[in-house]
Write an enzyme that holds these catalytic residues in place. Structure first.
Site, PDB file in Angstrom:
ATOM      1  N   ALA A 101     -38.969 -69.139  75.660  1.00 52.47           N
ATOM      2  CA  ALA A 101     -37.233 -69.616  75.211  1.00 52.47           C
ATOM      3  C   ALA A 101     -37.449 -68.874  74.133  1.00 52.47           C
ATOM      4  O   ALA A 101     -36.248 -68.001  73.591  1.00 52.47           O
ATOM      5  CB  ALA A 101     -37.410 -70.506  75.283  1.00 52.47           C
ATOM      6  N   ARG A 150     -43.417 -79.054  84.715  1.00 51.07           N
ATOM      7  CA  ARG A 150     -42.778 -78.440  83.839  1.00 51.07           C
ATOM      8  C   ARG A 150     -41.505 -77.700  85.688  1.00 51.07           C
ATOM      9  O   ARG A 150     -41.836 -76.461  85.424  1.00 51.07           O
ATOM     10  CB  ARG A 150     -42.642 -77.674  83.324  1.00 51.07           C
ATOM     11  CG  ARG A 150     -41.381 -77.066  82.728  1.00 51.07           C
ATOM     12  CD  ARG A 150     -41.545 -75.669  81.896  1.00 51.07           C
ATOM     13  NE  ARG A 150     -40.376 -75.334  80.846  1.00 51.07           N
ATOM     14  CZ  ARG A 150     -40.139 -73.808  80.439  1.00 51.07           C
ATOM     15  NH1 ARG A 150     -41.058 -73.515  80.548  1.00 51.07           N
ATOM     16  NH2 ARG A 150     -38.960 -73.649  79.952  1.00 51.07           N
ATOM     17  N   ASN A 164     -45.505 -63.637  77.862  1.00 51.54           N
ATOM     18  CA  ASN A 164     -44.543 -64.493  78.047  1.00 51.54           C
ATOM     19  C   ASN A 164     -43.793 -65.336  76.694  1.00 51.54           C
ATOM     20  O   ASN A 164     -44.650 -66.559  77.159  1.00 51.54           O
ATOM     21  CB  ASN A 164     -44.709 -65.486  79.441  1.00 51.54           C
ATOM     22  CG  ASN A 164     -43.756 -66.383  79.568  1.00 51.54           C
ATOM     23  OD1 ASN A 164     -42.736 -65.903  79.301  1.00 51.54           O
ATOM     24  ND2 ASN A 164     -43.542 -67.202  81.399  1.00 51.54           N
ATOM     25  N   HIS A 179     -42.303 -62.855  82.590  1.00 54.56           N
ATOM     26  CA  HIS A 179     -41.570 -63.934  82.783  1.00 54.56           C
ATOM     27  C   HIS A 179     -41.786 -64.403  84.143  1.00 54.56           C
ATOM     28  O   HIS A 179     -41.714 -63.557  85.360  1.00 54.56           O
ATOM     29  CB  HIS A 179     -40.328 -64.011  82.887  1.00 54.56           C
ATOM     30  CG  HIS A 179     -39.488 -63.879  81.824  1.00 54.56           C
ATOM     31  ND1 HIS A 179     -39.605 -64.484  80.149  1.00 54.56           N
ATOM     32  CD2 HIS A 179     -39.456 -62.420  80.612  1.00 54.56           C
ATOM     33  CE1 HIS A 179     -39.676 -63.773  79.445  1.00 54.56           C
ATOM     34  NE2 HIS A 179     -39.260 -62.587  79.875  1.00 54.56           N
ATOM     35  N   TYR A 196     -40.415 -73.313  88.419  1.00 50.11           N
ATOM     36  CA  TYR A 196     -41.729 -71.965  87.778  1.00 50.11           C
ATOM     37  C   TYR A 196     -43.340 -72.119  88.631  1.00 50.11           C
ATOM     38  O   TYR A 196     -44.043 -71.996  88.110  1.00 50.11           O
ATOM     39  CB  TYR A 196     -42.280 -72.746  86.620  1.00 50.11           C
ATOM     40  CG  TYR A 196     -41.087 -72.477  85.416  1.00 50.11           C
ATOM     41  CD1 TYR A 196     -40.896 -71.400  84.862  1.00 50.11           C
ATOM     42  CD2 TYR A 196     -40.460 -73.469  85.190  1.00 50.11           C
ATOM     43  CE1 TYR A 196     -39.717 -70.909  84.291  1.00 50.11           C
ATOM     44  CE2 TYR A 196     -39.527 -73.055  84.010  1.00 50.11           C
ATOM     45  CZ  TYR A 196     -39.104 -72.012  83.869  1.00 50.11           C
ATOM     46  OH  TYR A 196     -38.171 -71.451  82.443  1.00 50.11           O
ATOM     47  N   PRO A 254     -43.066 -71.059  73.937  1.00 52.73           N
ATOM     48  CA  PRO A 254     -43.234 -72.527  74.321  1.00 52.73           C
ATOM     49  C   PRO A 254     -42.733 -73.112  75.628  1.00 52.73           C
ATOM     50  O   PRO A 254     -42.101 -72.352  76.081  1.00 52.73           O
ATOM     51  CB  PRO A 254     -42.937 -72.906  73.008  1.00 52.73           C
ATOM     52  CG  PRO A 254     -41.593 -71.437  73.649  1.00 52.73           C
ATOM     53  CD  PRO A 254     -42.370 -70.499  73.105  1.00 52.73           C
ATOM     54  N   ASN A 255     -43.077 -74.850  75.281  1.00 54.73           N
ATOM     55  CA  ASN A 255     -43.507 -75.220  76.989  1.00 54.73           C
ATOM     56  C   ASN A 255     -43.993 -74.618  78.160  1.00 54.73           C
ATOM     57  O   ASN A 255     -44.454 -75.565  79.174  1.00 54.73           O
ATOM     58  CB  ASN A 255     -41.744 -75.059  77.118  1.00 54.73           C
ATOM     59  CG  ASN A 255     -40.740 -75.741  76.177  1.00 54.73           C
ATOM     60  OD1 ASN A 255     -41.472 -77.093  76.070  1.00 54.73           O
ATOM     61  ND2 ASN A 255     -39.990 -75.330  75.799  1.00 54.73           N
ATOM     62  N   GLU A 276     -44.281 -57.724  79.343  1.00 48.78           N
ATOM     63  CA  GLU A 276     -43.487 -58.704  78.250  1.00 48.78           C
ATOM     64  C   GLU A 276     -43.637 -59.205  79.864  1.00 48.78           C
ATOM     65  O   GLU A 276     -43.533 -58.814  81.636  1.00 48.78           O
ATOM     66  CB  GLU A 276     -41.721 -58.107  78.518  1.00 48.78           C
ATOM     67  CG  GLU A 276     -41.161 -59.895  78.511  1.00 48.78           C
ATOM     68  CD  GLU A 276     -39.554 -59.003  77.952  1.00 48.78           C
ATOM     69  OE1 GLU A 276     -39.328 -58.659  77.665  1.00 48.78           O
ATOM     70  OE2 GLU A 276     -38.874 -59.987  78.369  1.00 48.78           O
ATOM     71  N   ARG A 331     -31.023 -66.199  86.749  1.00 48.40           N
ATOM     72  CA  ARG A 331     -30.432 -67.858  85.651  1.00 48.40           C
ATOM     73  C   ARG A 331     -29.824 -67.389  84.611  1.00 48.40           C
ATOM     74  O   ARG A 331     -28.444 -66.713  85.137  1.00 48.40           O
ATOM     75  CB  ARG A 331     -31.745 -68.290  85.314  1.00 48.40           C
ATOM     76  CG  ARG A 331     -32.696 -68.336  86.217  1.00 48.40           C
ATOM     77  CD  ARG A 331     -34.199 -68.400  85.756  1.00 48.40           C
ATOM     78  NE  ARG A 331     -33.739 -69.950  85.176  1.00 48.40           N
ATOM     79  CZ  ARG A 331     -35.358 -70.692  84.457  1.00 48.40           C
ATOM     80  NH1 ARG A 331     -36.271 -69.758  83.959  1.00 48.40           N
ATOM     81  NH2 ARG A 331     -35.030 -71.607  84.078  1.00 48.40           N
TER      82      ARG A 331
HETATM   83  C1  DQA Z   1     -39.865 -68.050  80.653  1.00 46.49           C
HETATM   84  C2  DQA Z   1     -37.795 -67.530  81.651  1.00 46.49           C
HETATM   85  C3  DQA Z   1     -37.990 -68.001  80.143  1.00 46.49           C
HETATM   86  O1  DQA Z   1     -36.196 -67.836  79.877  1.00 46.49           O
HETATM   87  C4  DQA Z   1     -37.783 -69.553  79.443  1.00 46.49           C
HETATM   88  O2  DQA Z   1     -37.113 -70.317  78.931  1.00 46.49           O
HETATM   89  C5  DQA Z   1     -38.768 -69.771  79.764  1.00 46.49           C
HETATM   90  C6  DQA Z   1     -40.027 -69.480  80.866  1.00 46.49           C
HETATM   91  C7  DQA Z   1     -40.201 -67.636  82.257  1.00 46.49           C
HETATM   92  O3  DQA Z   1     -41.439 -67.529  82.597  1.00 46.49           O
HETATM   93  O4  DQA Z   1     -39.381 -67.548  83.470  1.00 46.49           O
HETATM   94  O5  DQA Z   1     -39.572 -70.948  79.199  1.00 46.49           O
HETATM   95  O6  DQA Z   1     -40.552 -67.287  80.394  1.00 46.49           O
END
Ligand code: DQA
Length: 144
Positions: free
Chosen positions: A77, A19, A74, A100, A24, A11-12, A98, A107
Site C-alpha cells: 500500500a 489475505r 513490493n 506487484h 494474491y 505492509p500486509n 518494483e 484495480r
Molecule cells: C500490491 C498491490 C497494492 O495496491 C496493495 O496495497 C498490496 C499489494 C500487490 O502486490 O499487488 O498490498 O502491492
C-alpha cells in the site's frame, strides 16, 4: 566477491496466502522467499524482509546503500502513498525493481498511481508471485 540483493516487502504481505487469496493467490511469503533463494545463483545473497512500518522500510533501503547491489521491492500500500520510500530509493544507486503481485492498473483508481515507479528501473505487475523471481532475474541481468 558475492552480490547482495535486498528483497523488501511492505505492509500486509506477511498475510500472503491468507489475505484475499482470490487476488494474491495461496502462496505464503515464506514460499516467495524460498522461490527467490532457489532462483538466485550461489554467489548471490538474498536478504528477504517484510515490515508493516514505513520507517522500517526506509531504514532498510538506507541499509541497502551500504551492502546491496540491487533492490527488489513490493511496497504494497505504501506504493501509492509514500514519498519517504521514493526518496529513500532515490538515494540508492543500484537497480530498483518494483513488483506487484496483482495487476494494480486493473484495480481501484487509487492503486493506479505509484510514487515508487518514479525511481524504479523496472516495474512488474500482475504476474502473481512469479513476478518476484522475474524481478530478481531482471536485476541480476542488469548487474551483469
Ligand atoms: C500490491 C498491490 C497494492 O495496491 C496493495 O496495497 C498490496 C499489494 C500487490 O502486490 O499487488 O498490498 O502491492
Amino acid at each position: 566477491m558475492g552480490t547482495t540483493v535486498f528483497v523488501l516487502n511492505g505492509p500486509n504481505l506477511n498475510l500472503l496466502g491468507q489475505r484475499e487469496p482470490e487476488i494474491y493467490g495461496s502462496d505464503t511469503l515464506a514460499d516467495v522467499e524460498q522461490m527467490c533463494r532457489r532462483a538466485a545463483p550461489a554467489q548471490v545473497e538474498i536478504v528477504f524482509r517484510q515490515s508493516n512500518h514505513e520507517g522500517v522500510l526506509v531504514d532498510w533501503i538506507q541499509e541497502a546503500r551500504e551492502v546491496a547491489a540491487a533492490i527488489v521491492i513490493n511496497p504494497a500500500a505504501y506504493t501509492h502513498t509514500s514519498v519517504a520510500i521514493l526518496d529513500a530509493l532515490s538515494a540508492f544507486d543500484g537497480p530498483v525493481v518494483e513488483v506487484h503481485i496483482s495487476d494494480v492498473h486493473k484495480r481501484e483508481a487509487f492503486r493506479h498511481h505509484s510514487y515508487v515507479s518514479q525511481r524504479a528501473d523496472h516495474v512488474i505487475v500482475g504476474q502473481g508471485v512469479a513476478g518476484y523471481v522475474q524481478g530478481l532475474d531482471w536485476a541480476l541481468e542488469r548487474l551483469g
